[in-house]
Design a protein around this motif. Structure first.
Motif, mmCIF file in Angstrom:
data_model
loop_
_atom_site.group_PDB
_atom_site.id
_atom_site.type_symbol
_atom_site.label_atom_id
_atom_site.label_comp_id
_atom_site.label_asym_id
_atom_site.label_seq_id
_atom_site.Cartn_x
_atom_site.Cartn_y
_atom_site.Cartn_z
ATOM 1 N N ALA A 26 0.825 -1.201 0.000
ATOM 2 C CA ALA A 26 0.000 0.000 0.000
ATOM 3 C C ALA A 26 0.863 1.256 0.000
ATOM 4 O O ALA A 26 0.460 2.277 -0.545
ATOM 5 N N THR A 27 2.026 1.207 0.603
ATOM 6 C CA THR A 27 2.859 2.397 0.675
ATOM 7 C C THR A 27 3.692 2.601 -0.579
ATOM 8 O O THR A 27 4.094 3.711 -0.862
ATOM 9 N N GLU A 28 3.957 1.536 -1.338
ATOM 10 C CA GLU A 28 4.841 1.648 -2.485
ATOM 11 C C GLU A 28 4.108 1.907 -3.794
ATOM 12 O O GLU A 28 4.469 2.792 -4.538
ATOM 13 N N LYS A 29 3.080 1.118 -4.088
ATOM 14 C CA LYS A 29 2.468 1.186 -5.405
ATOM 15 C C LYS A 29 1.034 0.690 -5.334
ATOM 16 O O LYS A 29 0.729 -0.248 -4.598
ATOM 17 N N LEU A 30 0.173 1.323 -6.098
ATOM 18 C CA LEU A 30 -1.199 0.866 -6.234
ATOM 19 C C LEU A 30 -1.298 0.137 -7.559
ATOM 20 O O LEU A 30 -1.254 0.750 -8.619
ATOM 21 N N GLY A 31 -1.388 -1.177 -7.504
ATOM 22 C CA GLY A 31 -1.443 -1.997 -8.716
ATOM 23 C C GLY A 31 -2.865 -2.100 -9.238
ATOM 24 O O GLY A 31 -3.827 -1.604 -8.646
ATOM 25 N N LYS A 32 -2.978 -2.790 -10.350
ATOM 26 C CA LYS A 32 -4.286 -2.956 -10.997
ATOM 27 C C LYS A 32 -5.248 -3.711 -10.090
ATOM 28 O O LYS A 32 -6.425 -3.344 -9.984
ATOM 29 N N THR A 33 -4.778 -4.750 -9.414
ATOM 30 C CA THR A 33 -5.643 -5.523 -8.532
ATOM 31 C C THR A 33 -6.172 -4.671 -7.384
ATOM 32 O O THR A 33 -7.361 -4.724 -7.053
ATOM 33 N N VAL A 35 -12.298 0.167 -6.599
ATOM 34 C CA VAL A 35 -13.485 0.484 -7.401
ATOM 35 C C VAL A 35 -14.666 -0.360 -6.930
ATOM 36 O O VAL A 35 -15.790 0.141 -6.807
ATOM 37 N N ALA A 36 -14.425 -1.621 -6.641
ATOM 38 C CA ALA A 36 -15.501 -2.510 -6.185
ATOM 39 C C ALA A 36 -16.061 -2.068 -4.835
ATOM 40 O O ALA A 36 -17.268 -2.111 -4.621
ATOM 41 N N THR A 37 -15.185 -1.640 -3.916
ATOM 42 C CA THR A 37 -15.663 -1.231 -2.595
ATOM 43 C C THR A 37 -16.354 0.126 -2.616
ATOM 44 O O THR A 37 -17.235 0.376 -1.813
ATOM 45 N N GLN A 38 -15.961 1.015 -3.535
ATOM 46 C CA GLN A 38 -16.559 2.348 -3.587
ATOM 47 C C GLN A 38 -17.808 2.407 -4.460
ATOM 48 O O GLN A 38 -18.479 3.428 -4.496
ATOM 49 N N THR A 39 -18.094 1.335 -5.178
ATOM 50 C CA THR A 39 -19.298 1.276 -6.008
ATOM 51 C C THR A 39 -20.081 0.032 -5.633
ATOM 52 O O THR A 39 -19.672 -0.733 -4.775
ATOM 53 N N LYS A 56 -15.562 -8.666 -10.324
ATOM 54 C CA LYS A 56 -15.499 -9.020 -11.743
ATOM 55 C C LYS A 56 -15.973 -7.851 -12.601
ATOM 56 O O LYS A 56 -15.351 -7.512 -13.612
ATOM 57 N N GLU A 57 -17.070 -7.209 -12.202
ATOM 58 C CA GLU A 57 -17.600 -6.053 -12.947
ATOM 59 C C GLU A 57 -16.639 -4.871 -12.849
ATOM 60 O O GLU A 57 -16.415 -4.156 -13.832
ATOM 61 N N ALA A 58 -16.070 -4.654 -11.659
ATOM 62 C CA ALA A 58 -15.106 -3.570 -11.477
ATOM 63 C C ALA A 58 -13.869 -3.812 -12.331
ATOM 64 O O ALA A 58 -13.315 -2.877 -12.916
ATOM 65 N N GLY A 59 -13.424 -5.070 -12.423
ATOM 66 C CA GLY A 59 -12.278 -5.407 -13.264
ATOM 67 C C GLY A 59 -12.551 -5.115 -14.721
ATOM 68 O O GLY A 59 -11.695 -4.585 -15.435
#
Length: 119
Positions: free
Chosen positions: A27-34, A40-44, A49-52
């Motif tokens: 979390a401190t170094e890089k925000l990856g695609k996963t 996105v899934a938690t905020q929507t 799968k849909e967020a991906g």
């Protein structure tokens, strides 16, 4: 004939390092695609799968626009654009040989002023 160094007979135990949790270090170094898909899934109300699929579609749209020579503006984040590079002469590392670098294109990014001010 060369002499070989004597083999080591005793080894020191490895020093114990305090292990940081992998999630915290990531979390401190890089925000990856996963991690982006998870956010996105938690905020929507989308599933992972849909967020991906949504993240993949957005990234593909950005890449296709850049391939087409268009600039992509993301409000509050910045602007990606394609810039032409001129042909130039360079030096090959290690041999110091002069080489000709052909003209090409590169992706440029300009950070949004609002984001720059918030950092």
């Amino acid at each position: 004939m060369t002499k070989k160094s004597p083999a080591k007979t005793a080894t020191k135990p490895a020093a114990a390092k305090p292990a940081a949790p992998a999630a915290e270090a990531a979390a401190t170094e890089k925000l990856g695609k996963t991690q982006l898909i998870d956010l996105v899934a938690t905020q929507t109300s989308l599933t992972k799968k849909e967020a991906g699929a949504a993240v993949d579609a957005a990234l593909e749209a950005i890449v296709e626009a850049l391939r087409g020579g268009k600039s992509v503006g993301l409000p509050g984040v910045g602007t990606f654009s394609v810039k032409a590079t001129a042909a130039r002469q360079g030096v090959r590392p290690g041999t110091s040989e002069k080489i000709q670098i052909p003209a090409g294109k590169k992706v440029s990014y300009k950070v949004a002023s609002t984001l720059k001010a918030d950092l």
